[in-house]
Design a protein around this motif. Structure first.
Motif, PDB file in Angstrom:
ATOM      1  N   TRP A  85      73.105  13.486  69.736  1.00  0.00           N
ATOM      2  CA  TRP A  85      73.003  13.218  68.304  1.00  0.00           C
ATOM      3  C   TRP A  85      71.857  12.258  68.014  1.00  0.00           C
ATOM      4  O   TRP A  85      71.083  12.470  67.078  1.00  0.00           O
ATOM      5  CB  TRP A  85      74.313  12.639  67.785  1.00  0.00           C
TER       6      TRP A  85
ATOM      7  N   SER B 153      68.550  14.098  68.403  1.00  0.00           N
ATOM      8  CA  SER B 153      68.318  14.999  67.265  1.00  0.00           C
ATOM      9  C   SER B 153      67.909  14.217  66.020  1.00  0.00           C
ATOM     10  O   SER B 153      66.980  14.623  65.308  1.00  0.00           O
ATOM     11  CB  SER B 153      69.568  15.806  66.962  1.00  0.00           C
ATOM     12  N   ALA B 154      68.576  13.103  65.770  1.00  0.00           N
ATOM     13  CA  ALA B 154      68.246  12.291  64.596  1.00  0.00           C
ATOM     14  C   ALA B 154      66.839  11.716  64.710  1.00  0.00           C
ATOM     15  O   ALA B 154      66.064  11.738  63.743  1.00  0.00           O
ATOM     16  CB  ALA B 154      69.264  11.173  64.422  1.00  0.00           C
TER      17      ALA B 154
ATOM     18  N   LEU C 140      59.635  14.116  62.980  1.00  0.00           N
ATOM     19  CA  LEU C 140      59.016  15.269  62.330  1.00  0.00           C
ATOM     20  C   LEU C 140      58.834  15.028  60.841  1.00  0.00           C
ATOM     21  O   LEU C 140      57.829  15.430  60.256  1.00  0.00           O
ATOM     22  CB  LEU C 140      59.850  16.525  62.569  1.00  0.00           C
ATOM     23  N   ARG C 141      59.788  14.338  60.216  1.00  0.00           N
ATOM     24  CA  ARG C 141      59.668  14.023  58.793  1.00  0.00           C
ATOM     25  C   ARG C 141      58.473  13.093  58.558  1.00  0.00           C
ATOM     26  O   ARG C 141      57.685  13.309  57.653  1.00  0.00           O
ATOM     27  CB  ARG C 141      60.949  13.366  58.289  1.00  0.00           C
ATOM     28  N   ASP C 142      58.334  12.086  59.406  1.00  0.00           N
ATOM     29  CA  ASP C 142      57.198  11.174  59.275  1.00  0.00           C
ATOM     30  C   ASP C 142      55.876  11.891  59.522  1.00  0.00           C
ATOM     31  O   ASP C 142      54.870  11.607  58.888  1.00  0.00           O
ATOM     32  CB  ASP C 142      57.334   9.999  60.239  1.00  0.00           C
ATOM     33  N   GLU C 143      55.895  12.847  60.458  1.00  0.00           N
ATOM     34  CA  GLU C 143      54.688  13.605  60.760  1.00  0.00           C
ATOM     35  C   GLU C 143      54.299  14.488  59.574  1.00  0.00           C
ATOM     36  O   GLU C 143      53.124  14.644  59.259  1.00  0.00           O
ATOM     37  CB  GLU C 143      54.937  14.463  62.001  1.00  0.00           C
ATOM     38  N   ASP C 144      55.283  15.050  58.880  1.00  0.00           N
ATOM     39  CA  ASP C 144      55.015  15.886  57.711  1.00  0.00           C
ATOM     40  C   ASP C 144      54.472  15.070  56.541  1.00  0.00           C
ATOM     41  O   ASP C 144      53.729  15.581  55.707  1.00  0.00           O
ATOM     42  CB  ASP C 144      56.276  16.631  57.276  1.00  0.00           C
TER      43      ASP C 144
ATOM     44  N   LYS D 134      64.377  12.939  66.490  1.00  0.00           N
ATOM     45  CA  LYS D 134      63.415  14.043  66.404  1.00  0.00           C
ATOM     46  C   LYS D 134      63.197  14.443  64.943  1.00  0.00           C
ATOM     47  O   LYS D 134      62.057  14.636  64.516  1.00  0.00           O
ATOM     48  CB  LYS D 134      63.911  15.231  67.216  1.00  0.00           C
ATOM     49  N   ARG D 135      64.287  14.554  64.157  1.00  0.00           N
ATOM     50  CA  ARG D 135      64.141  14.873  62.729  1.00  0.00           C
ATOM     51  C   ARG D 135      63.343  13.792  62.014  1.00  0.00           C
ATOM     52  O   ARG D 135      62.488  14.082  61.179  1.00  0.00           O
ATOM     53  CB  ARG D 135      65.518  15.030  62.073  1.00  0.00           C
ATOM     54  N   TRP D 136      63.609  12.538  62.354  1.00  0.00           N
ATOM     55  CA  TRP D 136      62.910  11.409  61.734  1.00  0.00           C
ATOM     56  C   TRP D 136      61.423  11.447  62.075  1.00  0.00           C
ATOM     57  O   TRP D 136      60.573  11.256  61.208  1.00  0.00           O
ATOM     58  CB  TRP D 136      63.548  10.110  62.218  1.00  0.00           C
TER      59      TRP D 136
END
Length: 127
Positions: free
Chosen positions: A106, A109-110, A116-120, A112-114
């Motif tokens: 968990w 995953s959290a 990727l969000r910052d990268e976007d 990784k999402r964080w």
């Protein structure tokens, strides 16, 4: 003085400071945990590990297996108690292992999402 002794002195000073902080402030956290946290903070500010501390850490890590001898003796000393309670012990080990794996998954995953969000959110660098 040898680098090993200087490094061990570093570790002992932080160990004593952690124990002192635990007792002084009546903290529910063990002194060694506070000591390692304080050492981590100091090393982050220094941005490097002193050579003497690295020498001491490597020397202690080479003999890390010796620290398991007291635990093995304790297991053998209480073997009868372990034999009586093997079902709850194995259940606790199994459940804690599953929960640890789930928490690690968990967390990964959290993060990784964080990431990727910052990268976007970063502006694109297309020429």
């Amino acid at each position: 003085m040898s680098p090993f002794l200087i490094g061990v002195t570093w570790l002992l000073v932080f160990q004593c400071a952690g124990e002192g902080a635990t007792r002084l402030f009546d903290l529910p956290v063990p002194g060694p945990v506070i000591a390692m946290l304080a050492l981590f903070v100091v090393l982050r500010f220094r941005k490097q590990v002193p050579e003497s501390l690295g020498v001491a850490a490597d020397g202690l890590a080479r003999h890390l297996s010796l620290l398991f001898v007291p635990a093995g003796v304790g297991v053998m000393l209480h073997f009868a108690r372990l034999a009586e309670n093997w079902v709850p012990i194995l259940t606790a080990l199994f459940v804690s292992t599953i929960l640890t794996i789930a928490a690690a998954g968990w967390t990964f995953s959290a993060l990784k999402r964080w990431a990727l969000r910052d990268e976007d959110e970063l502006p694109s660098r297309t020429p």
